[in-house]
Design an enzyme around this catalytic site. Structure first.
Site, PDB file in Angstrom:
ATOM      1  N   SER A 131       0.914  -1.100  -0.148  1.00  0.00           N
ATOM      2  CA  SER A 131      -0.078   0.014   0.028  1.00  0.00           C
ATOM      3  C   SER A 131       0.712   1.207  -0.109  1.00  0.00           C
ATOM      4  CB  SER A 131      -0.961   0.028   1.197  1.00  0.00           C
ATOM      5  OG  SER A 131      -1.503   1.215   1.514  1.00  0.00           O
ATOM      6  N   GLU A 133       0.376   3.556   1.555  1.00  0.00           N
ATOM      7  CA  GLU A 133       0.387   4.011   2.972  1.00  0.00           C
ATOM      8  C   GLU A 133       1.687   3.686   3.636  1.00  0.00           C
ATOM      9  OE1 GLU A 133      -1.395   5.300   5.935  1.00  0.00           O
ATOM     10  OE2 GLU A 133      -2.382   6.315   4.103  1.00  0.00           O
ATOM     11  N   TYR A 154      -1.322   0.094  10.607  1.00  0.00           N
ATOM     12  CA  TYR A 154      -1.750  -0.483   9.413  1.00  0.00           C
ATOM     13  C   TYR A 154      -0.097  -0.235   8.467  1.00  0.00           C
ATOM     14  CZ  TYR A 154      -3.355  -0.802   4.692  1.00  0.00           C
ATOM     15  OH  TYR A 154      -3.574  -1.262   3.351  1.00  0.00           O
TER      16      TYR A 154
HETATM   17  P1  NAP Z   1     -11.622  -4.256   2.126  1.00  0.00           P
HETATM   18  O1  NAP Z   1     -12.725  -3.914   1.238  1.00  0.00           O
HETATM   19  O2  NAP Z   1     -11.396  -3.868   3.454  1.00  0.00           O
HETATM   20  O3  NAP Z   1     -11.319  -5.833   2.147  1.00  0.00           O
HETATM   21  C1  NAP Z   1     -10.654  -6.582   3.075  1.00  0.00           C
HETATM   22  C2  NAP Z   1     -10.707  -8.003   3.150  1.00  0.00           C
HETATM   23  O4  NAP Z   1     -10.195  -8.711   3.900  1.00  0.00           O
HETATM   24  C3  NAP Z   1     -12.351  -8.440   3.223  1.00  0.00           C
HETATM   25  O5  NAP Z   1     -12.724  -9.447   2.331  1.00  0.00           O
HETATM   26  C4  NAP Z   1     -12.329  -9.052   4.885  1.00  0.00           C
HETATM   27  O6  NAP Z   1     -13.045  -9.902   4.935  1.00  0.00           O
HETATM   28  C5  NAP Z   1     -11.051  -9.784   4.744  1.00  0.00           C
HETATM   29  N1  NAP Z   1     -10.411  -9.854   5.990  1.00  0.00           N
HETATM   30  C6  NAP Z   1     -10.368  -8.819   6.771  1.00  0.00           C
HETATM   31  N2  NAP Z   1      -9.642  -9.449   8.037  1.00  0.00           N
HETATM   32  C7  NAP Z   1      -9.701 -10.717   7.804  1.00  0.00           C
HETATM   33  C8  NAP Z   1      -9.470 -11.806   8.613  1.00  0.00           C
HETATM   34  N3  NAP Z   1      -9.106 -11.568   9.973  1.00  0.00           N
HETATM   35  N4  NAP Z   1      -9.804 -12.965   8.082  1.00  0.00           N
HETATM   36  C9  NAP Z   1      -9.952 -13.223   6.861  1.00  0.00           C
HETATM   37  N5  NAP Z   1     -10.395 -12.340   5.989  1.00  0.00           N
HETATM   38  C10 NAP Z   1     -10.298 -11.057   6.487  1.00  0.00           C
HETATM   39  O7  NAP Z   1     -10.127  -3.951   1.352  1.00  0.00           O
HETATM   40  P2  NAP Z   1      -9.799  -3.511  -0.024  1.00  0.00           P
HETATM   41  O8  NAP Z   1     -10.096  -2.024  -0.289  1.00  0.00           O
HETATM   42  O9  NAP Z   1     -10.554  -4.738  -1.165  1.00  0.00           O
HETATM   43  O10 NAP Z   1      -8.317  -3.772  -0.223  1.00  0.00           O
HETATM   44  C11 NAP Z   1      -7.754  -5.189  -0.412  1.00  0.00           C
HETATM   45  C12 NAP Z   1      -6.281  -5.272  -0.036  1.00  0.00           C
HETATM   46  O11 NAP Z   1      -5.571  -4.309  -0.764  1.00  0.00           O
HETATM   47  C13 NAP Z   1      -6.086  -4.961   1.501  1.00  0.00           C
HETATM   48  O12 NAP Z   1      -4.835  -5.746   1.896  1.00  0.00           O
HETATM   49  C14 NAP Z   1      -5.821  -3.577   1.712  1.00  0.00           C
HETATM   50  O13 NAP Z   1      -4.876  -3.315   2.854  1.00  0.00           O
HETATM   51  C15 NAP Z   1      -4.948  -3.489   0.332  1.00  0.00           C
HETATM   52  N6  NAP Z   1      -4.877  -2.060  -0.271  1.00  0.00           N
HETATM   53  C16 NAP Z   1      -6.154  -1.434  -0.487  1.00  0.00           C
HETATM   54  C17 NAP Z   1      -6.243  -0.231  -0.885  1.00  0.00           C
HETATM   55  C18 NAP Z   1      -7.244   0.582  -1.441  1.00  0.00           C
HETATM   56  O14 NAP Z   1      -7.234   1.936  -1.616  1.00  0.00           O
HETATM   57  N7  NAP Z   1      -8.399  -0.131  -1.297  1.00  0.00           N
HETATM   58  C19 NAP Z   1      -4.690   0.278  -1.184  1.00  0.00           C
HETATM   59  C20 NAP Z   1      -3.415  -0.215  -1.129  1.00  0.00           C
HETATM   60  C21 NAP Z   1      -3.725  -1.526  -0.552  1.00  0.00           C
HETATM   61  P3  NAP Z   1     -14.779  -9.484   5.486  1.00  0.00           P
HETATM   62  O15 NAP Z   1     -15.573  -9.065   4.320  1.00  0.00           O
HETATM   63  O16 NAP Z   1     -15.283 -10.681   6.226  1.00  0.00           O
HETATM   64  O17 NAP Z   1     -14.422  -8.320   6.569  1.00  0.00           O
HETATM   65  O1  F7E Z   2      -8.787   8.157   4.633  1.00  0.00           O
HETATM   66  C1  F7E Z   2      -9.221  11.387   5.785  1.00  0.00           C
HETATM   67  C2  F7E Z   2      -8.208  10.569   6.500  1.00  0.00           C
HETATM   68  O2  F7E Z   2      -9.773   6.160   5.500  1.00  0.00           O
HETATM   69  C3  F7E Z   2      -8.386   9.113   3.619  1.00  0.00           C
HETATM   70  C4  F7E Z   2      -7.123   2.208   2.704  1.00  0.00           C
HETATM   71  O3  F7E Z   2      -7.679   1.522   1.384  1.00  0.00           O
HETATM   72  O4  F7E Z   2      -6.258   3.743   1.250  1.00  0.00           O
HETATM   73  C5  F7E Z   2      -6.958   3.587   2.252  1.00  0.00           C
HETATM   74  O5  F7E Z   2      -6.334   4.189   3.825  1.00  0.00           O
HETATM   75  C6  F7E Z   2      -8.207  10.261   4.058  1.00  0.00           C
HETATM   76  C7  F7E Z   2      -7.154  10.305   5.497  1.00  0.00           C
HETATM   77  O6  F7E Z   2      -8.130   6.031   3.458  1.00  0.00           O
HETATM   78  C8  F7E Z   2     -12.448  11.079   7.254  1.00  0.00           C
HETATM   79  O7  F7E Z   2      -7.725  10.937   7.592  1.00  0.00           O
HETATM   80  C9  F7E Z   2     -11.049  12.928   6.799  1.00  0.00           C
HETATM   81  O8  F7E Z   2      -6.421  11.414   5.607  1.00  0.00           O
HETATM   82  O9  F7E Z   2     -10.410   6.934   3.077  1.00  0.00           O
HETATM   83  P1  F7E Z   2      -9.491   6.731   4.162  1.00  0.00           P
HETATM   84  P2  F7E Z   2      -6.540   5.826   3.663  1.00  0.00           P
HETATM   85  O10 F7E Z   2      -6.562   5.940   4.949  1.00  0.00           O
HETATM   86  O11 F7E Z   2      -5.957   6.720   2.581  1.00  0.00           O
HETATM   87  C10 F7E Z   2      -4.609   3.196   1.598  1.00  0.00           C
HETATM   88  C11 F7E Z   2      -3.726   3.225   0.616  1.00  0.00           C
HETATM   89  C12 F7E Z   2      -4.955   1.874   2.132  1.00  0.00           C
HETATM   90  O12 F7E Z   2      -3.975   0.919   1.963  1.00  0.00           O
HETATM   91  C13 F7E Z   2      -5.977   1.454   3.165  1.00  0.00           C
HETATM   92  O13 F7E Z   2      -6.261   0.194   3.193  1.00  0.00           O
HETATM   93  O14 F7E Z   2      -9.210  10.983   4.672  1.00  0.00           O
HETATM   94  N1  F7E Z   2     -10.434  11.657   6.330  1.00  0.00           N
HETATM   95  N2  F7E Z   2     -12.314  12.588   7.334  1.00  0.00           N
HETATM   96  C14 F7E Z   2     -11.439  10.750   6.797  1.00  0.00           C
HETATM   97  N3  F7E Z   2     -11.121   9.219   6.692  1.00  0.00           N
HETATM   98  C15 F7E Z   2     -12.212   8.422   7.115  1.00  0.00           C
HETATM   99  N4  F7E Z   2     -12.207   7.244   6.912  1.00  0.00           N
HETATM  100  N5  F7E Z   2     -13.409   8.943   7.680  1.00  0.00           N
HETATM  101  C16 F7E Z   2     -13.457  10.354   7.880  1.00  0.00           C
HETATM  102  O15 F7E Z   2     -14.638  10.755   8.236  1.00  0.00           O
END
Ligand code: NAP
Ligand code: F7E
Length: 341
Positions: A131, A133, A154
């Site tokens: 990620s 992050e 994270y």
């Molecule tokens: P998501 O919608 O939150 O999906 C996470 C998945 O992980 C869900 O299927 C969840 O199951 C499963 N999971 C969580 N804890 C688990 C556990 N203890 N045992 C088994 N399964 C578990 O995330 P996403 O946005 O699709 O992201 C997919 C991956 O890419 C993650 O690893 C995330 O950290 C990474 N990532 C995401 C982003 C982004 O912007 N979306 C960017 C960079 C990296 P449940 O449905 O049961 O909760």
């Molecule tokens: O926050 C700000 C918050 O939770 C984005 C995950 O998919 O992308 C995701 O992580 C920004 C942050 O995503 C609220 O503080 C303001 O600065 O939508 P987010 P994230 O933290 O960038 C990365 C790449 C991943 O890998 C992660 O799995 O928005 N923010 N107000 C807020 N964020 C949330 N959630 N809620 C608020 O009310």
């Protein structure tokens, strides 16, 4: 020709569901590894369950990411060609309160899976969901050579899993690759990520179910793409001739406030009347302020590039949330004009 077998952890999540659809279209047999939940949580994959489960093309297995044998037994039995490790405690804000679980699930599970692949089925290719992050406080643009400076449990968990993946590649010769993905969103995004929270809450406001949207810090900047583009990139990473690490990003970034403005503008509404910022409970102990990816390497080597821009993403997400509440974009515009000006 024998169909390829793919394992997908996190199949019930945003990316897992899109990736499974893509793999099924590409004629794979997909094994989805999911956890047991007290309420069955397969909404995002219900359509593909209906279409593919009875044909034996989509097979779901209950596993627990802390239970090595639950995964090892499946690897031994089905010998997958590709293993996509997408499951994670993926919420950065929540990771500040659940650091130990975040590390156990996001970091140690990658180790468990890779060790099992090494011992039982070395030919299996492995994808790790790394990620942006991980870059944390490193100034943009960030690419594969930028320093990692994670700012949350994270981020730390993902840095460790990144190096675990690299270690199994370099020390043991596994095909183990990292996709370093910048934020990607979609109508399937979880409700407590900021983009979906905005489009979903606005739809509820139009229905009279909410009055305001409470956000935290809206000055942070993110490089947002569409999840559909990114799962294609994930697949490409495992199709490359050698295992490597790739950044996937759009190369453009916007503040959270910009996103809010764009969504409200679709209905000609003044966001300031509906959005409360700096709400204490959404402020994080430390923030990642500025992410903007440089995905030159993936664009050159994998020929990957995103199709969808932020305007498309905002509209796609808003239209989908309006639909959940029985409205079209035109209905919503009319309601906005009549009652909410
Ligand atoms: P998501 O919608 O939150 O999906 C996470 C998945 O992980 C869900 O299927 C969840 O199951 C499963 N999971 C969580 N804890 C688990 C556990 N203890 N045992 C088994 N399964 C578990 O995330 P996403 O946005 O699709 O992201 C997919 C991956 O890419 C993650 O690893 C995330 O950290 C990474 N990532 C995401 C982003 C982004 O912007 N979306 C960017 C960079 C990296 P449940 O449905 O049961 O909760
Ligand atoms: O926050 C700000 C918050 O939770 C984005 C995950 O998919 O992308 C995701 O992580 C920004 C942050 O995503 C609220 O503080 C303001 O600065 O939508 P987010 P994230 O933290 O960038 C990365 C790449 C991943 O890998 C992660 O799995 O928005 N923010 N107000 C807020 N964020 C949330 N959630 N809620 C608020 O009310």
């Amino acid at each position: 020709m024998k169909k390829k077998i793919a394992f997908v952890t996190g199949i019930t999540g945003q990316d897992g569901s899109y990736l499974a659809e893509l793999l099924l279209k590409k004629n794979y047999v997909v094994h989805g590894l999911l956890r047991r939940t007290s309420i069955l949580n397969v909404d995002r994959i219900q359509d593909i369950i209906n279409k593919y489960e009875n044909k034996g093309r989509l097979i779901l297995h209950y596993i627990d990411l802390t239970d090595t044998s639950s995964i090892t037994n499946l690897i031994i039995k089905y010998k997958p060609n590709e293993f996509y490790n997408l499951a994670a405690m993926s919420h950065v804000g929540i990771s500040f309160y659940t650091g130990e679980t975040t590390l156990n699930i996001n970091t140690l599970s990658s180790y468990r899976i890779l060790e099992s692949i090494l011992k039982n089925h070395k030919k299996c290719k492995f994808y790790q969901a790394s990620s942006s992050e991980m870059f944390g406080s490193t100034p943009p643009p960030q690419n594969e050579n930028s320093q990692f400076n994670p700012q949350s449990p994270y981020g730390i968990s993902k840095v460790s899993a990144f190096y675990i993946t690299k270690y199994f590649r370099q020390a043991h010769g596994l095909f183990a690759a990292n996709g370093i993905l910048f934020n990607h969103e979609s109508p399937r995004r979880g409700l407590n990520f900021v983009t979906r929270k905005i489009t979903h809450s606005l739809s509820r406001i139009l229905k009279g179910k909410e009055k305001k949207i409470y956000l935290g810090d809206v000055t942070t900047r993110r490089d947002w793409g569409h999840a559909k583009d990114y799962v294609y990139g994930i697949w490409l990473i495992l199709q490359h001739k050698k295992p490597d690490d790739f950044v996937l990003s759009t190369g453009k970034n916007y503040s959270i406030q910009d996103f809010v403005k764009k969504v409200f503008k679709l209905l000609n509404l003044n966001w300031k009347k509906f959005v409360i910022t700096n709400t204490k409970k959404y402020l994080r102990p430390s923030e990642v302020r500025n992410l903007k990816g440089d995905s030159t390497k993936a664009r050159k080597i994998l020929k990957w590039k995103p199709k969808y821009d932020l305007n498309y993403l905002c509209k796609d997400m808003l239209i989908s949330d309006l639909k959940l509440y029985g409205m079209t974009l035109n209905d919503a515009k009319k309601i906005a004009k009549k009652y909410l000006k």
